[in-house]
Scaffold this motif. Structure first.
Motif, PDB file in Angstrom:
ATOM      1  N   LEU C 184       0.840  -1.196   0.000  1.00 36.97           N
ATOM      2  CA  LEU C 184       0.000   0.000   0.000  1.00 36.97           C
ATOM      3  C   LEU C 184       0.876   1.248   0.000  1.00 36.97           C
ATOM      4  O   LEU C 184       0.693   2.161  -0.809  1.00 36.97           O
ATOM      5  CB  LEU C 184      -0.926  -0.025   1.212  1.00 36.97           C
ATOM      6  CG  LEU C 184      -1.832   1.194   1.420  1.00 36.97           C
ATOM      7  CD1 LEU C 184      -2.650   1.493   0.163  1.00 36.97           C
ATOM      8  CD2 LEU C 184      -2.769   0.974   2.609  1.00 36.97           C
ATOM      9  N   LYS C 185       1.863   1.277   0.861  1.00 41.71           N
ATOM     10  CA  LYS C 185       2.763   2.446   0.911  1.00 41.71           C
ATOM     11  C   LYS C 185       3.456   2.636  -0.435  1.00 41.71           C
ATOM     12  O   LYS C 185       3.508   3.738  -0.973  1.00 41.71           O
ATOM     13  CB  LYS C 185       3.803   2.273   2.017  1.00 41.71           C
ATOM     14  CG  LYS C 185       3.242   2.391   3.420  1.00 41.71           C
ATOM     15  CD  LYS C 185       4.381   2.348   4.433  1.00 41.71           C
ATOM     16  CE  LYS C 185       3.880   1.959   5.806  1.00 41.71           C
ATOM     17  NZ  LYS C 185       4.996   1.664   6.726  1.00 41.71           N
ATOM     18  N   GLU C 186       3.948   1.555  -0.993  1.00 39.42           N
ATOM     19  CA  GLU C 186       4.642   1.629  -2.272  1.00 39.42           C
ATOM     20  C   GLU C 186       3.694   2.207  -3.330  1.00 39.42           C
ATOM     21  O   GLU C 186       4.071   3.079  -4.112  1.00 39.42           O
ATOM     22  CB  GLU C 186       5.125   0.222  -2.678  1.00 39.42           C
ATOM     23  CG  GLU C 186       6.176   0.206  -3.773  1.00 39.42           C
ATOM     24  CD  GLU C 186       7.301   1.221  -3.542  1.00 39.42           C
ATOM     25  OE1 GLU C 186       7.708   1.413  -2.367  1.00 39.42           O
ATOM     26  OE2 GLU C 186       7.732   1.848  -4.532  1.00 39.42           O
ATOM     27  N   THR C 187       2.455   1.728  -3.314  1.00 37.20           N
ATOM     28  CA  THR C 187       1.470   2.206  -4.287  1.00 37.20           C
ATOM     29  C   THR C 187       1.200   3.696  -4.094  1.00 37.20           C
ATOM     30  O   THR C 187       1.118   4.458  -5.065  1.00 37.20           O
ATOM     31  CB  THR C 187       0.162   1.402  -4.144  1.00 37.20           C
ATOM     32  OG1 THR C 187       0.478   0.001  -4.199  1.00 37.20           O
ATOM     33  CG2 THR C 187      -0.824   1.736  -5.262  1.00 37.20           C
ATOM     34  N   LEU C 188       1.104   4.118  -2.840  1.00 41.58           N
ATOM     35  CA  LEU C 188       0.870   5.535  -2.557  1.00 41.58           C
ATOM     36  C   LEU C 188       2.037   6.379  -3.065  1.00 41.58           C
ATOM     37  O   LEU C 188       1.858   7.467  -3.599  1.00 41.58           O
ATOM     38  CB  LEU C 188       0.667   5.758  -1.057  1.00 41.58           C
ATOM     39  CG  LEU C 188      -0.575   5.102  -0.441  1.00 41.58           C
ATOM     40  CD1 LEU C 188      -0.591   5.305   1.070  1.00 41.58           C
ATOM     41  CD2 LEU C 188      -1.849   5.663  -1.075  1.00 41.58           C
ATOM     42  N   ARG C 189       3.253   5.837  -2.936  1.00 45.14           N
ATOM     43  CA  ARG C 189       4.420   6.574  -3.436  1.00 45.14           C
ATOM     44  C   ARG C 189       4.321   6.757  -4.942  1.00 45.14           C
ATOM     45  O   ARG C 189       4.566   7.839  -5.478  1.00 45.14           O
ATOM     46  CB  ARG C 189       5.713   5.836  -3.077  1.00 45.14           C
ATOM     47  CG  ARG C 189       6.032   5.848  -1.591  1.00 45.14           C
ATOM     48  CD  ARG C 189       7.375   5.210  -1.269  1.00 45.14           C
ATOM     49  NE  ARG C 189       7.479   4.979   0.174  1.00 45.14           N
ATOM     50  CZ  ARG C 189       7.318   3.781   0.750  1.00 45.14           C
ATOM     51  NH1 ARG C 189       7.095   2.709   0.011  1.00 45.14           N
ATOM     52  NH2 ARG C 189       7.393   3.674   2.063  1.00 45.14           N
ATOM     53  N   HIS C 190       3.930   5.696  -5.639  1.00 44.23           N
ATOM     54  CA  HIS C 190       3.766   5.804  -7.099  1.00 44.23           C
ATOM     55  C   HIS C 190       2.713   6.862  -7.430  1.00 44.23           C
ATOM     56  O   HIS C 190       2.907   7.700  -8.308  1.00 44.23           O
ATOM     57  CB  HIS C 190       3.339   4.462  -7.689  1.00 44.23           C
ATOM     58  CG  HIS C 190       4.458   3.469  -7.815  1.00 44.23           C
ATOM     59  ND1 HIS C 190       5.557   3.680  -8.617  1.00 44.23           N
ATOM     60  CD2 HIS C 190       4.648   2.260  -7.231  1.00 44.23           C
ATOM     61  CE1 HIS C 190       6.372   2.641  -8.531  1.00 44.23           C
ATOM     62  NE2 HIS C 190       5.844   1.765  -7.686  1.00 44.23           N
ATOM     63  N   ALA C 191       1.597   6.838  -6.706  1.00 41.95           N
ATOM     64  CA  ALA C 191       0.529   7.813  -6.950  1.00 41.95           C
ATOM     65  C   ALA C 191       1.057   9.225  -6.719  1.00 41.95           C
ATOM     66  O   ALA C 191       0.820  10.130  -7.528  1.00 41.95           O
ATOM     67  CB  ALA C 191      -0.659   7.528  -6.036  1.00 41.95           C
ATOM     68  N   ALA C 192       1.797   9.400  -5.648  1.00 40.38           N
ATOM     69  CA  ALA C 192       2.326  10.732  -5.329  1.00 40.38           C
ATOM     70  C   ALA C 192       3.247  11.215  -6.444  1.00 40.38           C
ATOM     71  O   ALA C 192       3.287  12.405  -6.768  1.00 40.38           O
ATOM     72  CB  ALA C 192       3.070  10.689  -4.007  1.00 40.38           C
ATOM     73  N   ALA C 193       3.960  10.280  -7.060  1.00 41.09           N
ATOM     74  CA  ALA C 193       4.931  10.646  -8.089  1.00 41.09           C
ATOM     75  C   ALA C 193       4.251  11.042  -9.404  1.00 41.09           C
ATOM     76  O   ALA C 193       4.850  11.693 -10.259  1.00 41.09           O
ATOM     77  CB  ALA C 193       5.880   9.489  -8.346  1.00 41.09           C
ATOM     78  N   HIS C 194       2.988  10.640  -9.574  1.00 37.25           N
ATOM     79  CA  HIS C 194       2.263  10.932 -10.815  1.00 37.25           C
ATOM     80  C   HIS C 194       1.751  12.363 -10.778  1.00 37.25           C
ATOM     81  O   HIS C 194       1.140  12.773  -9.806  1.00 37.25           O
ATOM     82  CB  HIS C 194       1.100   9.948 -10.959  1.00 37.25           C
ATOM     83  CG  HIS C 194       0.402  10.003 -12.281  1.00 37.25           C
ATOM     84  ND1 HIS C 194       0.918   9.420 -13.417  1.00 37.25           N
ATOM     85  CD2 HIS C 194      -0.770  10.577 -12.651  1.00 37.25           C
ATOM     86  CE1 HIS C 194       0.087   9.618 -14.424  1.00 37.25           C
ATOM     87  NE2 HIS C 194      -0.949  10.324 -13.994  1.00 37.25           N
ATOM     88  N   ARG C 195       1.989  13.119 -11.850  1.00 39.73           N
ATOM     89  CA  ARG C 195       1.539  14.519 -11.844  1.00 39.73           C
ATOM     90  C   ARG C 195       0.050  14.660 -12.153  1.00 39.73           C
ATOM     91  O   ARG C 195      -0.646  15.473 -11.567  1.00 39.73           O
ATOM     92  CB  ARG C 195       2.353  15.339 -12.855  1.00 39.73           C
ATOM     93  CG  ARG C 195       3.733  15.739 -12.328  1.00 39.73           C
ATOM     94  CD  ARG C 195       4.473  16.678 -13.267  1.00 39.73           C
ATOM     95  NE  ARG C 195       3.743  17.897 -13.575  1.00 39.73           N
ATOM     96  CZ  ARG C 195       3.616  18.936 -12.744  1.00 39.73           C
ATOM     97  NH1 ARG C 195       4.120  18.873 -11.533  1.00 39.73           N
ATOM     98  NH2 ARG C 195       2.965  20.026 -13.123  1.00 39.73           N
ATOM     99  N   GLY C 196      -0.438  13.856 -13.050  1.00 41.31           N
ATOM    100  CA  GLY C 196      -1.852  13.948 -13.444  1.00 41.31           C
ATOM    101  C   GLY C 196      -2.769  13.286 -12.424  1.00 41.31           C
ATOM    102  O   GLY C 196      -2.369  13.001 -11.298  1.00 41.31           O
ATOM    103  N   SER C 197      -4.015  13.034 -12.833  1.00 40.44           N
ATOM    104  CA  SER C 197      -4.963  12.359 -11.940  1.00 40.44           C
ATOM    105  C   SER C 197      -4.467  10.971 -11.597  1.00 40.44           C
ATOM    106  O   SER C 197      -4.093  10.211 -12.484  1.00 40.44           O
ATOM    107  CB  SER C 197      -6.332  12.216 -12.624  1.00 40.44           C
ATOM    108  OG  SER C 197      -6.966  13.458 -12.758  1.00 40.44           O
ATOM    109  N   ALA C 198      -4.443  10.657 -10.313  1.00 43.48           N
ATOM    110  CA  ALA C 198      -4.054   9.302  -9.899  1.00 43.48           C
ATOM    111  C   ALA C 198      -5.229   8.668  -9.176  1.00 43.48           C
ATOM    112  O   ALA C 198      -5.737   9.213  -8.203  1.00 43.48           O
ATOM    113  CB  ALA C 198      -2.833   9.356  -9.001  1.00 43.48           C
ATOM    114  N   PHE C 199      -5.661   7.528  -9.685  1.00 44.90           N
ATOM    115  CA  PHE C 199      -6.818   6.832  -9.123  1.00 44.90           C
ATOM    116  C   PHE C 199      -6.346   5.539  -8.468  1.00 44.90           C
ATOM    117  O   PHE C 199      -5.835   4.652  -9.138  1.00 44.90           O
ATOM    118  CB  PHE C 199      -7.810   6.530 -10.250  1.00 44.90           C
ATOM    119  CG  PHE C 199      -9.066   5.814  -9.812  1.00 44.90           C
ATOM    120  CD1 PHE C 199     -10.151   6.522  -9.304  1.00 44.90           C
ATOM    121  CD2 PHE C 199      -9.169   4.432  -9.922  1.00 44.90           C
ATOM    122  CE1 PHE C 199     -11.310   5.861  -8.915  1.00 44.90           C
ATOM    123  CE2 PHE C 199     -10.328   3.768  -9.532  1.00 44.90           C
ATOM    124  CZ  PHE C 199     -11.403   4.494  -9.031  1.00 44.90           C
TER     125      PHE C 199
END
Ligand SMILES: Cc1ncc(C[n+]2csc(CCOP(=O)(O)OP(=O)(O)O)c2C)c(N)n1
Ligand SMILES: Cc1ncc(C[n+]2csc(CCOP(=O)(O)OP(=O)(O)O)c2C)c(N)n1
Ligand code: SF4
Ligand code: SF4
Ligand SMILES: [Mg+2]
Ligand SMILES: [Mg+2]
Lengths: 534, 342, 342, 534
Positions: C184-199
């Motif tokens: 989950l943390k790893e996934t959140l890091r990926h989401a944070a790294a995305h500039r556009g909409s992250a779902f």
């Protein structure tokens, strides 16, 4: 007497022993973890009281106290036995929330009592807070107040809550009208239980549709009504706000529809589990342009049954949407309800248009101004309706100035015509005198007892409790004149008061409480004495 | 059954006495003509048809169809239609809507109706503009579109209505074009034949506020070069001389290949509209965004094994009645703990 | 830049003084813990974080995050977040929402925000139930689900949130599970790294109204057998002993194959999260519905070449100002035809 | 004089020749097909009048008459020359729609005139009907009425429509406040033009967001306001109905926001292109629970400019949402507008909270009761807000009974506090006398001329035109007492009338017209004479 308001039963035996002491509609918290098969057998119970409706007259909260307490203390690493004992404090925490009292004194008491055993102290405190949080987390726990017991005339009785009564009322109305009951609804506290109830009555042909939102809830109901169902949509304040555009469509296409608003504390999300009467003006005026709608309000949990039927009757007879107002207090409160004979309840006549001969979609019944209910599937009645202004009789789109004015006035006249069926008000108590109290909705019980008490003290007081808020009873203005002063107690900032002042130019006084809870008899009596003198 | 005894209906039977009021040259006229000529073919009594719409130029459609018609409010037609079908599942309910009505304000009702597989046919008149309100860009307008509300160009990326519908679990998705009369009628017939939710995007020209929006597809020659007509069981071939085809690549993607010198129909993707899973249809749904790929028209997906929402809903009622018998009102009122007051 | 001068933040810095009020054992606690431990890692000043939510148990999230927080109304968080980003694009805006909040009443705002690619991170707490309102089925509940509002079973087919998001043009879609903390943390890091909409769909357990909804995935052993962890650039392998893989078939579909005797990693699909087109991610998004296929978790799609809505919006303003200069109010008021009255 | 109401110009030369005869705000239909480069050159025009704003003072409809007529007659197979001549009838059809007159007489005239040439007759009829349908098809054509010319004080003037004035007013307010203007809006007639206008002003940093629906329009605006913008959302009745739930949120979180409702005929979709004043009660009461909001109304197209600024000032100063009511008549009507000096317009002070020292989200300014505007991104001000009831000062969620009542009363007191800034009303005409006419909104012009005429006939009449509908001016009750009778003319069924009766217990009389068009001076004078005697 020494009847208790709350009972916490950790097991069947305890329940059996003490339930008799619990007040009607009292809060009953049961540890469902210990109501399994053999627990019941041990207590020589043949059926599970949590399911067999035998506890209907109480506010039953069946909670897995054991499992939840364990989950809450998991990380503490205390032994199982201790953990399990903490469930008492979990239950205590729930009570504190239900009566919204502070836990601090008890926290201090625990710290003191278990000075020597800090871990145990910690565990108990945690358990208590967990119980408190558990109530706060979801909207499952709604305090309900004892309904002042009314004089019970002879008959067969059962305990009945407002939401349950509405559900039964709608099923009854559908049966009496010979129509399929369709409910389009989106869950919202405190209205959800109406959906939960009705979804059980498929054997009565009831169709419940849990929509994607309140707008789809009401528009699917409009579609169902158009197709020939007795259609209702149920919600609370915020959801009501979302339905207002569609309410205008229902007014424009003139189809029968009942909208229930179980009022709760606001504004906005507000206090979802608390009661309030502050949606009256929204019900009367919360739509674009001139879109009048009849509005009814129930005065007791049991009365919800009759109001539901009355609303359906008006909707069908006059081909109009009808709004029913109840509130959290009625919805969750329960009272003894005299079960009517099915034969006592009048039929609701319905006649779908069948005859293509000279059929016109907006040709009206001269007495009710209702247009024909011409449902799709009927040969020869093909026609178009919609939300644009239309020519009367033909229903063709029409923007002519005089036609528009004519249509606006017809829609108003139609709602006014409902007045034909509204009985004159006859005040309870004194037929004339020093003070007339005008109430509506869930304040009925507390006003009644307050008036009784004050009249016994010799004051000349009348009480009118309005079921019909639009249109108002024909003789209300005349009745108002028979009293020196007018008091309008409401759980809002003075909404009915506003309506009465505008309509009758009467300098009425408001008693306004907006605390998420009902009036205390005391509060009413103080105001009465202030007005008529001691 | 009724059909047997039916007087055969004609196009005239579906025309109303109301003047058809769209701008001269509007693509809506062609769509109206196609629907009015397909309805009589269906062998369904006229009173069984209900045309439901929201608000928009396209949503005036019901006034011109001599069936039951309901011109509701903006964006809500799918929800109204769901209520109608719940009560009378045997009705033939068609929704006429626009790209704003169905995808902007009505987006949520559209996707939920598709998810539920309510037996309603949706005709989405996609003119990539808000016509009725004088020409603002819509959720299907191309990026950087200059309109009344976006004089410097819109900054939204459009929806692909077909991709969105597939993502929302649609069991039938198709596309046609106002001016391709024969194809449009054929597509409407397919939609009519589908029991579940049928979603049909119709590319429509608004010659007042967004003229020539679909020119690249409709102009002479373009049709064969930039459009591919999907037919179930047929290979994916297009081009003026049917000289191009679409082939699977080993990585699962597709590519456009010239036919001839070794490459023949056998190498091409054979269109399978009835595939139970949506991935293939989804792949086709946005291929036109890739250089050299054509715009697919016709039925992309038609998987009809799923029960209709209204049928399951009604079966549930009849099952309970079959099991418990019809509810007894008196019993219901007396349920639970009762006592007598003398 | 600011980050350089930043006092490094800790988990504590993101905790509030408010008692966290969910039911004991609720999956939301784990999600809160994961977010509170990832935020400090991002090197973003605390005042730049805004957590926006709708209504629901999950939507109480902002009260427990010591950042700016807005608990709005049911279903509207994506729209509120869009307004915030338009005015302050540099803010780090996260939406906490539920399966009802985001997909039922809020469905339209969710898909439109994704379509626009607004730079907002959406955490969808999917417990397949309406928790706050005491347990009615939701748009992600399985067919025939028995709940308070459907005692005889629900009659809707659920959305697949990932498929829906992809159909709505989402540029980043991922899935994780409340109890898989590290993942989950790893996934959140990926989401944070995305500039556009992250779902991000987070499978969450509501142990009061829908306990064990995800058991088949979370129970011991299941994780390796019924779940496949996607990692960009790595072949699709799963199974307790990593003995199963996913391979492309010639028809473009995928199949599960046992590794060994001739079949090796080289034969398997290599996960490409960055593919510009969505078809591959879409194919993965619903594979678990097929017998023998695992549920994919991790980042299905992360294509970040598209500008963010709020950036294009603000650039448009600065471009016009660059071209025309700052507007002159007096000129504006005097525009057009003017005349003097003496 | 012989000024004309409508001018149809088939080419630049014709326009040049006749435009002078067209009344200000008259309808000007131009065949845009003949305004290409060289057409203009032929007529020695240097710039295109359809684009250079030189025709701003007319209601310009630039229509491709030629192309549309051809499209309409396509299938007839008449020769090009004939077809093209038919465009005159196309334009004629448009006029019939605009004045909603029947085409039948002309149809008969055509049939008779072209008896010998049935095909030509057919073509002309078709063209005329096509022109009519063209207007009916879209909401592009809105009749607008001449605004009675006011006394013009010296100054620089331009022609100004209500929607344009609103747009300019909001841009001005943003400049005076030093804030970014954010407009979240969803198109709807007759409000769309505000969006069209504002989307052109990017050089003023204006941000326009065309949302997916009205709910996203207002909630995105709430987000923008929360982030520090001057946020507005613009709509008409049906859209207003959809925004009411979110309005409650704006009230609960106490952020500045301006909501514009350009009223149109209803109920439901109603008469989108026609004017009405029937959303007043929706603006005042159309929300769940007690959610008071200040309400303003503009009285002339030019006044929309000043009302927009006033609304922004109140919203920012008191941290409240503010509703502005205009209508289709003001929106599309134009009048000569005196252009103010930018320096004449007062600044709007804004102070974002910056200081973490003792910051609390609901700590209030004692004079305005406004809470601090603490925008995200400000170090040390991290805090949480939302729609649940909250404790004053701290803003923490709180369901305590007395706190709830306290918060409800604070929200009301805050709106009442706006009264500090509302000037006392000073009636136009007689300061006391036989009749006081109380109006609001777009009826200003017609009431003014009617009062003038009647006073010249010696009647003693005062006229109060309300800009502030909530709260009402402090001295209104006292002013009312100075007159024998009160008349309240409205383009609705009596909404302000209702408010005045309730608030002041005054037996005022309503003059109600609901025809989608404004009052005629005549209608008002008849009523006045009926009331004060001839
Ligand atoms: C609640 C509400 N909001 C807005 C409108 C205004 N409105 C009517 S139709 C429409 C959009 C029309 O576009 P589309 O659906 O594409 O239909 P078209 O006219 O292009 O066929 C809008 C914004 C309305 N009637 N009701
Ligand atoms: C306008 C409106 N309609 C309905 C509700 C009642 N309501 C609050 S939350 C909710 C759904 C919660 O489900 P979900 O979004 O899945 O969140 P969860 O509680 O499961 O985390 C509903 C129906 C509301 N608060 N407002
Ligand atoms: S505006 Fe466009 S879509 Fe509407 S009727 Fe005219 S041409 Fe057709
Ligand atoms: S109801 Fe369910 S989701 Fe809500 S807090 Fe309790 S466990 Fe969590
Ligand atoms: Mg369109
Ligand atoms: Mg949920």
């Amino acid at each position: 007497g020494d009847a208790v308001d709350v009972l916490i039963a950790m097991n069947p035996a305890a329940l059996k022993m003490n339930v008799a002491d619990l007040k009607a509609n009292g809060i009953l918290i049961v540890n469902s973890d210990s109501f399994k098969e053999n627990d019941l057998r041990k207590a020589q119970m043949t059926s599970n009281p949590l399911e067999d409706h035998s506890l209907d007259k109480y506010r039953l909260f069946s909670v897995e106290l054991l499992r939840l307490t364990r989950a809450a203390l998991q990380h503490l690493g205390v032994d199982a036995k201790t953990t399990d004992r903490c469930k008492n404090f979990f239950a205590l925490g729930m009570c504190y929330w239900l009566y919204n009292r502070s836990m601090d004194p008890t926290v201090r008491w625990i710290e003191d009592k278990f000075k020597s055993k800090p871990l145990l102290a910690e565990a108990n405190k945690l358990a208590m807070k967990a119980g408190y949080s558990y109530c706060e987390a979801t909207e499952a726990f709604q305090v309900s107040y004892e309904i002042p017991p009314a004089q019970l005339e002879p008959g067969i009785y059962r305990s009945m809550s407002g939401n349950q009564a509405l559900a039964l009322g709608f099923v009854t109305a559908a049966q009496k009208a010979g129509l399929t009951l369709f409910q389009g609804s989106y869950p919202i506290t405190p209205a959800s239980d109406i959906l939960h109830e009705l979804s059980q009555y498929k054997d009565f042909g009831v169709m419940t549709f849990q929509a994607e939102d309140e707008i789809a809830a009401i528009t699917s109901s409009i579609g169902a009504a158009y197709a020939g169902a007795l259609a209702i949509t149920t919600t609370s304040g915020p959801g009501m706000a979302l339905k207002t555009e569609a309410l205008g469509l229902a007014v424009a296409v003139e189809i029968p529809l009942v909208i229930v608003d179980v009022q709760r504390g606001g504004p906005s999300t507000g206090l979802p589990t608390k009661t309030e009467q502050a949606d009256l003006l929204q019900a009367l005026f919360g739509r674009n342009s001139e879109a009048p709608i009849p509005v009814l309000a129930a005065s007791t949990p049991g009365d919800c049954f009759w109001v539901a039927i009355e609303a359906c009757r008006i909707a069908i007879k006059y081909m109009v949407p009808v709004i029913v107002l109840t509130d959290g207090y009625l919805a969750n409160g329960a009272e003894p309800w005299r079960i009517p004979k099915v034969s006592e309840i009048p039929e609701i006549p319905v006649s779908f248009e069948k005859n293509p001969e000279g059929f016109l979609p907006y040709k009206r019944n001269p007495q009710t101004l209702a247009r024909p209910w011409a449902i799709p599937g009927t040969p020869g009645l093909e026609h178009r309706i919609g939300g644009l202004e239309k020519k009367d009789v033909t229903g063709n789109i029409n923007y002519e100035p005089l036609n528009h004015e004519n249509m606006v006035r017809i829609r108003a006249a139609k709602v006014a015509a409902v007045g034909q069926d509204i009985p004159d008000v006859a005040p309870a108590g004194d037929a004339d005198g020093d003070l007339l109290i005008i109430g509506w909705g869930s304040t009925y019980g507390s006003i009644t007892v307050a008036v009784k008490a004050q009249r016994e003290k010799g004051r000349r007081i009348g009480h009118v409790h309005l079921r019909h808020l639009n249109p108002l009873p024909n003789n209300l203005g005349e009745v108002i004149k028979r009293y020196k002063k007018i008091l309008v107690p409401e759980l809002n900032m003075g909404q009915l008061l506003w309506v009465l002042r505008a309509k009758y130019l009467v300098d009425a006084t408001g008693l306004n409480k907006i605390q998420g809870r009902p009036f205390k008899q005391q509060e009413l009596e103080v105001k009465i004495e202030e007005m008529v003198g001691v | 059954m009724t059909t047997a005894t039916l007087p055969t209906l004609t196009k005239k039977d579906f025309q109303t006495d109301q003047e058809v009021r769209w701008c001269p040259g509007c693509g809506d006229y062609a769509i109206l003509a196609a629907v009015q000529s397909v309805f009589p073919e269906l062998g369904i009594p006229r009173e069984k048809f209900v045309v439901v719409s929201g608000i928009g130029c396209s949503s005036r459609f019901p006034y011109y169809m001599n069936t039951f018609g309901f011109h509701t409010i903006h964006g809500r037609a799918p929800a109204v239609a769901t209520g109608i079908k719940a009560i009378q599942p045997e009705l033939e309910v068609w929704v006429a809507t626009g790209d704003g009505d169905a995808l902007s304000i009505g987006g949520n009702h559209t996707i939920h109706m598709l998810r539920r597989n309510v037996g309603v046919k949706v005709l989405l008149f996609n003119n990539r503009i808000y016509g009725l309100t004088k020409g603002q860009y819509s959720p299907t307008s191309e990026f950087n579109k200059k309109t009344k509300s976006t004089p410097f160009g819109s900054v939204d990326r459009p929806f692909n209505p077909i991709s969105l519908a597939i993502g929302a679990e649609a069991t039938f998705v198709a596309r046609s074009v106002d001016v391709f009369q024969q194809h449009l009628k054929e597509t409407l017939r397919h939609a009519a034949a589908h029991r579940g939710s049928a979603f049909v995007e119709i590319l429509q020209n608004c010659n007042i506020f967004n003229d020539r929006a679909w020119e690249s597809i409709t102009e002479k020659d373009a049709r064969s070069e930039r459009v591919i007509q999907l037919e179930h069981g047929k290979p994916l071939i297009f081009g003026k001389n049917r000289e191009k085809g679409i082939r699977r690549r080993s990585d699962g993607d597709i590519e456009v290949v010239p036919l001839g010198n070794g490459i023949g129909e056998k190498d091409l993707v054979v269109h399978d509209a009835h595939h139970p899973r949506p991935s293939y249809a989804f792949l086709l749904s946005h291929m036109e965004q890739r250089p050299g790929f054509p715009t697919p028209i016709g039925v992309l997906r038609a998987w009809d094994d799923l029960p209709r929402y209204e049928d399951v809903m009604n079966e549930q009622v009849s099952d309970v009645i079959a099991k418990r018998g019809h509810g007894d009102l008196s019993k219901l009122l007396h349920a639970g703990d009762t006592w007598e007051v003398k």
